[in-house]
Design a protein around this motif. Structure first.
Motif, PDB file in Angstrom:
ATOM      1  N   ILE A  69       5.244  -1.980   2.455  1.00  0.00           N
ATOM      2  CA  ILE A  69       6.352  -2.014   1.510  1.00  0.00           C
ATOM      3  C   ILE A  69       7.618  -1.652   2.272  1.00  0.00           C
ATOM      4  CG2 ILE A  69       7.322  -1.004  -0.591  1.00  0.00           C
ATOM      5  CD1 ILE A  69       4.461  -0.567  -1.555  1.00  0.00           C
ATOM      6  N   PHE A  70       8.359  -2.668   2.656  1.00  0.00           N
ATOM      7  CA  PHE A  70       9.584  -2.491   3.435  1.00  0.00           C
ATOM      8  C   PHE A  70       9.333  -1.609   4.662  1.00  0.00           C
ATOM      9  CE2 PHE A  70      11.567  -2.875  -0.999  1.00  0.00           C
ATOM     10  CZ  PHE A  70      11.533  -4.250  -0.937  1.00  0.00           C
ATOM     11  N   GLY A  71       8.215  -1.881   5.348  1.00  0.00           N
ATOM     12  CA  GLY A  71       7.913  -1.165   6.582  1.00  0.00           C
ATOM     13  C   GLY A  71       7.097   0.091   6.411  1.00  0.00           C
ATOM     14  N   GLU A  72       6.768   0.470   5.178  1.00  0.00           N
ATOM     15  CA  GLU A  72       5.963   1.659   4.907  1.00  0.00           C
ATOM     16  C   GLU A  72       4.634   1.262   4.281  1.00  0.00           C
ATOM     17  OE1 GLU A  72       8.391   5.463   3.612  1.00  0.00           O
ATOM     18  OE2 GLU A  72       8.890   3.793   2.293  1.00  0.00           O
ATOM     19  N   GLY A  73       3.619   2.110   4.453  1.00  0.00           N
ATOM     20  CA  GLY A  73       2.403   1.958   3.679  1.00  0.00           C
ATOM     21  C   GLY A  73       2.653   2.403   2.247  1.00  0.00           C
ATOM     22  N   PRO A  74       1.843   1.937   1.286  1.00  0.00           N
ATOM     23  CA  PRO A  74       2.066   2.296  -0.122  1.00  0.00           C
ATOM     24  C   PRO A  74       2.081   3.798  -0.381  1.00  0.00           C
ATOM     25  CG  PRO A  74       0.549   0.461   0.018  1.00  0.00           C
ATOM     26  CD  PRO A  74       0.758   0.947   1.421  1.00  0.00           C
ATOM     27  N   ARG A  75       1.191   4.548   0.242  1.00  0.00           N
ATOM     28  CA  ARG A  75       1.150   5.990  -0.004  1.00  0.00           C
ATOM     29  C   ARG A  75       2.407   6.668   0.521  1.00  0.00           C
ATOM     30  NH1 ARG A  75      -5.165   7.961   0.910  1.00  0.00           N
ATOM     31  NH2 ARG A  75      -5.959   7.067  -1.055  1.00  0.00           N
ATOM     32  N   ASP A  76       2.884   6.229   1.681  1.00  0.00           N
ATOM     33  CA  ASP A  76       4.122   6.795   2.221  1.00  0.00           C
ATOM     34  C   ASP A  76       5.302   6.450   1.312  1.00  0.00           C
ATOM     35  OD1 ASP A  76       2.875   7.959   4.392  1.00  0.00           O
ATOM     36  OD2 ASP A  76       3.219   6.230   5.701  1.00  0.00           O
ATOM     37  N   ALA A  77       5.339   5.209   0.834  1.00  0.00           N
ATOM     38  CA  ALA A  77       6.415   4.803  -0.068  1.00  0.00           C
ATOM     39  C   ALA A  77       6.377   5.598  -1.360  1.00  0.00           C
ATOM     40  CB  ALA A  77       6.311   3.307  -0.363  1.00  0.00           C
ATOM     41  N   SER A  78       5.173   5.877  -1.857  1.00  0.00           N
ATOM     42  CA  SER A  78       5.035   6.665  -3.072  1.00  0.00           C
ATOM     43  C   SER A  78       5.473   8.106  -2.854  1.00  0.00           C
ATOM     44  CB  SER A  78       3.582   6.625  -3.556  1.00  0.00           C
ATOM     45  OG  SER A  78       3.422   7.384  -4.736  1.00  0.00           O
ATOM     46  N   ARG A  79       5.052   8.693  -1.741  1.00  0.00           N
ATOM     47  CA  ARG A  79       5.440  10.089  -1.444  1.00  0.00           C
ATOM     48  C   ARG A  79       6.955  10.202  -1.268  1.00  0.00           C
ATOM     49  NH1 ARG A  79       0.324  10.476   1.476  1.00  0.00           N
ATOM     50  NH2 ARG A  79       1.308   9.489   3.274  1.00  0.00           N
ATOM     51  N   SER A  80       7.576   9.156  -0.731  1.00  0.00           N
ATOM     52  CA  SER A  80       9.023   9.163  -0.525  1.00  0.00           C
ATOM     53  C   SER A  80       9.798   8.821  -1.790  1.00  0.00           C
ATOM     54  CB  SER A  80       9.389   8.161   0.580  1.00  0.00           C
ATOM     55  OG  SER A  80       8.744   8.470   1.800  1.00  0.00           O
ATOM     56  N   LYS A  81       9.080   8.610  -2.906  1.00  0.00           N
ATOM     57  CA  LYS A  81       9.703   8.249  -4.182  1.00  0.00           C
ATOM     58  C   LYS A  81      10.479   6.941  -4.085  1.00  0.00           C
ATOM     59  CE  LYS A  81       8.130  12.088  -5.808  1.00  0.00           C
ATOM     60  NZ  LYS A  81       6.885  12.084  -6.630  1.00  0.00           N
TER      61      LYS A  81
END
Length: 275
Positions: free
Chosen positions: A85-97
């Motif tokens: 997701i724009f260079g991030e994994g889904p869990r990282d994107a979720s943690r970053s809000k």
């Protein structure tokens, strides 16, 4: 049991992410298997969604639409394939809000008024509470609820509650908004009104939206592209070549009806087990 899918446990790789362009949500070979199912819930999903795009998935019940959203949200890990997701994994994107979620049910806290429900994610999310977040009062006004800020959820109609849920999701200014049939419980007239307000808000903010619906007409009105899902597979997306912003009455044009007919033909095939 799954021989027709050509999937075997030895081929499954869990928790994979990949490097993808910062302007794309990218899925490559994404497969998800739930024990006891006759086949994968998702099978070999390959998809690229551009930043700022309104992308809709339609399909019959049990086609895998909600599973796809949950994979994007990082709530479910695929058994095979890669997600970025724009260079991030889904869990990282979720943690970053960086992800917002609008479910079928608004899930508002009954003891908090409208304004405090919209403020909630800003209060628990330090990143969104800074310069990146949107003003809750302003965003409520933009969905027509400027006079309802002090009301409790029990005092609202179904359409109003859903608009609060949309405002709450937009308030943290997420990069991606995941919407799982958010208008399913609304009557037709209310559904059209809330969908039009969502469209106006999206047009102003241009967040990336991945939207799930059963309504073909709704998908065409809202979206840049629409993809039909059936039997865990995703058909090639159809581009909605209608002007932006969508004019009132675009549903009455020949081009609109042609798009609806094409999608309904794909849906019929998906419902019959073919994509």
């Amino acid at each position: 049991m799954w021989s027709r899918w050509q999937v075997s446990p030895s081929n499954l790789q869990s928790g994979m992410t990949m490097s993808a362009p910062q302007e794309l949500i990218a899925l490559s070979g994404v497969t998800k298997i739930f024990p006891g199912m006759a086949g994968p819930a998702l099978y070999d999903i390959n998809l690229a969604i551009k930043r700022g795009e309104f992308f809709t998935v339609i399909g019959p019940s049990g086609a895998g639409k909600s599973t796809l959203l949950r994979v994007l949200a990082g709530l479910i890990q695929p058994d095979a394939g890669q997600v970025s997701i724009f260079g991030e994994g889904p869990r990282d994107a979720s943690r970053s809000k960086h992800l917002g979620w609008v479910p079928q049910s608004p899930a508002l806290l009954p003891w908090r008024n409208v304004l405090d429900n919209v403020r909630l994610p800003l209060q628990v999310n330090r990143r969104a509470n800074g310069s990146n977040g949107l003003d809750p009062v302003e965003i409520l006004a933009r969905v027509g609820l400027e006079r309802a800020t002090k009301l409790l959820p029990a005092q609202l109609s179904g359409g109003m509650r859903q608009r609060v849920a949309i405002a709450r999701a937009f308030a943290i200014a997420p990069a991606v908004l995941l919407m799982d049939e958010p208008f399913a419980s609304l009557d037709e007239l209310t559904r059209e009104s809330v969908a039009r307000q969502l469209l106006e808000l999206w047009q102003a903010e241009r967040r990336t939206v991945v939207f799930v619906t059963h309504s073909v007409a709704e998908a065409v009105v809202l979206s840049d592209r629409v993809a039909v899902m059936g039997d865990g597979r995703l058909a090639p997306p159809i581009e909605v070549a209608l002007p932006r912003p969508r004019p009132v009455g675009c549903e009455d044009t020949p081009k609109f009806h042609k798009l609806v007919q094409a999608l309904r033909a794909q849906l019929k095939a998906a419902s019959n087990g073919a994509t």
